[in-house]
Motif scaffolding. Structure first.
Motif, PDB file in Angstrom:
ATOM      1  N   VAL A  63       0.813  -1.218   0.000  1.00  0.00           N
ATOM      2  CA  VAL A  63       0.000   0.000   0.000  1.00  0.00           C
ATOM      3  C   VAL A  63       0.846   1.267   0.000  1.00  0.00           C
ATOM      4  CG1 VAL A  63      -1.866  -1.191   1.199  1.00  0.00           C
ATOM      5  CG2 VAL A  63      -0.182   0.081   2.538  1.00  0.00           C
ATOM      6  N   THR A  64       2.155   1.126  -0.040  1.00  0.00           N
ATOM      7  CA  THR A  64       3.048   2.285   0.042  1.00  0.00           C
ATOM      8  C   THR A  64       2.702   3.349  -0.995  1.00  0.00           C
ATOM      9  OG1 THR A  64       4.843   0.913   0.883  1.00  0.00           O
ATOM     10  CG2 THR A  64       5.454   3.053  -0.050  1.00  0.00           C
ATOM     11  N   ASP A  65       2.433   2.942  -2.213  1.00  0.00           N
ATOM     12  CA  ASP A  65       2.211   3.894  -3.302  1.00  0.00           C
ATOM     13  C   ASP A  65       0.741   4.039  -3.680  1.00  0.00           C
ATOM     14  OD1 ASP A  65       4.956   4.393  -3.532  1.00  0.00           O
ATOM     15  OD2 ASP A  65       5.216   2.602  -4.781  1.00  0.00           O
ATOM     16  N   VAL A  66      -0.152   3.543  -2.840  1.00  0.00           N
ATOM     17  CA  VAL A  66      -1.589   3.654  -3.102  1.00  0.00           C
ATOM     18  C   VAL A  66      -2.102   4.968  -2.539  1.00  0.00           C
ATOM     19  CG1 VAL A  66      -3.861   2.648  -2.630  1.00  0.00           C
ATOM     20  CG2 VAL A  66      -1.903   1.159  -3.110  1.00  0.00           C
ATOM     21  N   ASP A  67      -2.983   5.629  -3.280  1.00  0.00           N
ATOM     22  CA  ASP A  67      -3.636   6.838  -2.764  1.00  0.00           C
ATOM     23  C   ASP A  67      -4.402   6.460  -1.505  1.00  0.00           C
ATOM     24  OD1 ASP A  67      -5.693   8.850  -2.291  1.00  0.00           O
ATOM     25  OD2 ASP A  67      -5.235   9.624  -4.290  1.00  0.00           O
ATOM     26  N   PRO A  68      -4.194   7.178  -0.390  1.00  0.00           N
ATOM     27  CA  PRO A  68      -4.858   6.815   0.874  1.00  0.00           C
ATOM     28  C   PRO A  68      -6.377   6.783   0.788  1.00  0.00           C
ATOM     29  CG  PRO A  68      -3.132   8.431   1.256  1.00  0.00           C
ATOM     30  CD  PRO A  68      -3.296   8.328  -0.233  1.00  0.00           C
ATOM     31  N   ALA A  73      -8.501  -0.233  -3.776  1.00  0.00           N
ATOM     32  CA  ALA A  73      -7.227  -0.618  -4.391  1.00  0.00           C
ATOM     33  C   ALA A  73      -6.269  -1.179  -3.353  1.00  0.00           C
ATOM     34  CB  ALA A  73      -6.598   0.593  -5.090  1.00  0.00           C
ATOM     35  N   ALA A  74      -6.221  -0.533  -2.187  1.00  0.00           N
ATOM     36  CA  ALA A  74      -5.343  -1.019  -1.122  1.00  0.00           C
ATOM     37  C   ALA A  74      -5.786  -2.393  -0.650  1.00  0.00           C
ATOM     38  CB  ALA A  74      -5.339  -0.025   0.046  1.00  0.00           C
ATOM     39  N   GLN A  79      -5.020  -8.209  -0.280  1.00  0.00           N
ATOM     40  CA  GLN A  79      -5.657  -9.523  -0.448  1.00  0.00           C
ATOM     41  C   GLN A  79      -4.832 -10.405  -1.376  1.00  0.00           C
ATOM     42  OE1 GLN A  79      -8.089 -11.600   0.157  1.00  0.00           O
ATOM     43  NE2 GLN A  79      -8.932 -12.424  -1.734  1.00  0.00           N
ATOM     44  N   ARG A  80      -4.357  -9.838  -2.482  1.00  0.00           N
ATOM     45  CA  ARG A  80      -3.534 -10.617  -3.419  1.00  0.00           C
ATOM     46  C   ARG A  80      -2.232 -11.074  -2.770  1.00  0.00           C
ATOM     47  NH1 ARG A  80      -5.341  -6.585  -7.133  1.00  0.00           N
ATOM     48  NH2 ARG A  80      -3.394  -5.420  -6.810  1.00  0.00           N
ATOM     49  N   ARG A  81      -1.665 -10.208  -1.933  1.00  0.00           N
ATOM     50  CA  ARG A  81      -0.389 -10.548  -1.285  1.00  0.00           C
ATOM     51  C   ARG A  81      -0.520 -11.747  -0.352  1.00  0.00           C
ATOM     52  NH1 ARG A  81       3.820 -12.052  -0.285  1.00  0.00           N
ATOM     53  NH2 ARG A  81       5.729 -10.935   0.280  1.00  0.00           N
ATOM     54  N   ALA A  98      -5.555  -3.840   9.122  1.00  0.00           N
ATOM     55  CA  ALA A  98      -5.013  -2.856   8.185  1.00  0.00           C
ATOM     56  C   ALA A  98      -6.135  -2.123   7.453  1.00  0.00           C
ATOM     57  CB  ALA A  98      -4.081  -3.545   7.192  1.00  0.00           C
ATOM     58  N   ASP A  99      -7.136  -2.844   7.001  1.00  0.00           N
ATOM     59  CA  ASP A  99      -8.260  -2.209   6.315  1.00  0.00           C
ATOM     60  C   ASP A  99      -8.993  -1.245   7.247  1.00  0.00           C
ATOM     61  OD1 ASP A  99     -10.196  -2.309   3.868  1.00  0.00           O
ATOM     62  OD2 ASP A  99     -11.501  -2.613   5.603  1.00  0.00           O
ATOM     63  N   ASN A 100      -9.211  -1.666   8.484  1.00  0.00           N
ATOM     64  CA  ASN A 100      -9.867  -0.786   9.448  1.00  0.00           C
ATOM     65  C   ASN A 100      -9.060   0.497   9.668  1.00  0.00           C
ATOM     66  OD1 ASN A 100     -11.912  -2.671   9.818  1.00  0.00           O
ATOM     67  ND2 ASN A 100     -10.896  -3.649  11.554  1.00  0.00           N
TER      68      ASN A 100
END
Length: 359
Positions: A63-68, A73-74, A79-81, A98-100
């Protein structure tokens, strides 16, 4: 850009706790913080400290480069990881926390209460007092139930049954009878934690017919879906299960066999997946109930139209009040939802928690 960090805190219980299948003397809260450099969101789960290492070792880099603000997307990246590491179990706990935290971060970034970001179906969440552990003696059970019903005005309470994997039904029935005497006209819920066999579960509830039990949680193993359906169709109280649901497929399989679907936002995949699971239940005409971790559930519970109630679990209520500023009460049988402060309205007491840090 988002940074995820995690830590675990193992807190002793205030007395030995147990259900029909296990006992424990401590509980571990795994806290995840999601930061964009200006705001920080909080999310958590309850489980092994190793969940914290899954967050930092597997999920943080995704999630480092994902728009907060782009939580879908995050979530999808995390989930894929987990595909090869395993989504159920510790992986699911880490994903959920993490999602929360990401949802809380988004709300705080925009200066919004999380309940307003998600939208609300109700201003407060109905709760039921949950405890009544099999490790309690008669006096402690009476004191706990009496406090909820007569002091706090909570009109529904739950005790654990299924003593020693269903081998002490006489004690189960005696404790249920004592609970009814304590609570008067309040609603009595019971949870066997899967400790009974199918026909045994039916016999127990028939023997307790005069106690007017309204909720029969996991009378048999939640993995025995036909068994849940058999019991559901043979007893008066609503049969509930689902707290061990890790993904949508689990919930889709279970809905034909229960009267109310339980969802745990700290296990199922976080707020993102909780809302999807609630929609699956709604499509089958079912209500849902939030399982444990009450303050982590409040905002999404308020946002869920087909919510029945939320579990006000003794152990987690105590820990959340100890570790978070902003924790609320449940007087009158409802818990208020934060509608003023940004995010979930909670602040973690890092200094107070440090003595319990385990990872």
């Amino acid at each position: 850009m988002v940074a995820l960090t995690a830590a675990a805190y193992t807190v002793p219980t205030d007395a030995p706790e147990g259900d029909g299948t296990m006992a424990w003397t401590s509980t571990t809260l795994v806290l995840v913080q999601a930061s964009d450099g200006e705001a920080t969101g909080l999310g958590w789960t309850y489980g092994p400290p190793e969940a914290a290492r899954v967050v930092t070792g597997l999920l943080a880099g995704e999630v480092t480069d994902v728009d907060p603000d782009d939580i879908p997307a995050a979530w999808a990246a995390m989930q894929r990881r987990l595909r090869n590491a395993g989504r159920p179990g510790i992986g699911g706990l880490a994903l959920s926390a993490a999602d929360n935290a990401l949802w809380d971060l988004k709300a705080r970034r925009h200066g919004l209460p999380l309940a307003r970001l998600l939208g609300a179906a109700r201003p407060a969440v109905p709760v039921y007092g949950s405890g009544g552990f099999t490790t309690y003696d008669a006096e402690r059970q009476h004191a706990q139930l009496s406090h909820w019903v007569h002091d706090q005005g909570i009109p529904r309470v739950k005790i654990k049954i299924g003593e020693s994997w269903g081998t002490d039904v006489e004690r189960d029935l005696a404790r249920m009878t004592a609970a009814r005497k304590t609570i008067g006209d309040a609603r009595l819920f019971v949870d066997a934690n899967g400790g009974y066999q199918r026909k045994q579960a039916i016999r127990v509830m028939h023997a307790a017919a005069d106690l007017d039990v309204r909720w029969y949680e996991e009378p048999v193993s939640s993995d025995d879906l036909p068994g849940l359906g058999l019991v559901r169709d043979a007893v008066h109280p609503d049969v509930a299960a689902g707290e061990y649901g890790w993904d949508l497929v689990y919930f889709a399989r279970m809905v034909p066999y229960v009267d109310c679907l339980q969802i745990d936002v700290t296990r199922c995949g976080g707020i993102t997946e909780f809302q999807r699971a609630a929609a699956v239940a709604a499509a089958h005409g079912l209500e849902v109930s939030g399982h444990c971790a009450p303050h982590q559930h409040l905002a999404v519970a308020a946002a869920t139209p087909n919510l029945r109630h939320l579990e006000w679990f003794h152990d987690h209520v105590r820990i959340e009040r100890m570790l978070f500023d902003g924790a609320v009460g449940a007087e009158g049988g409802t818990a208020a939802v934060n509608r003023d402060a940004p995010g979930n309205g909670l602040t973690f007491r890092h200094g107070d928690a440090e003595r319990w840090r385990s990872a």
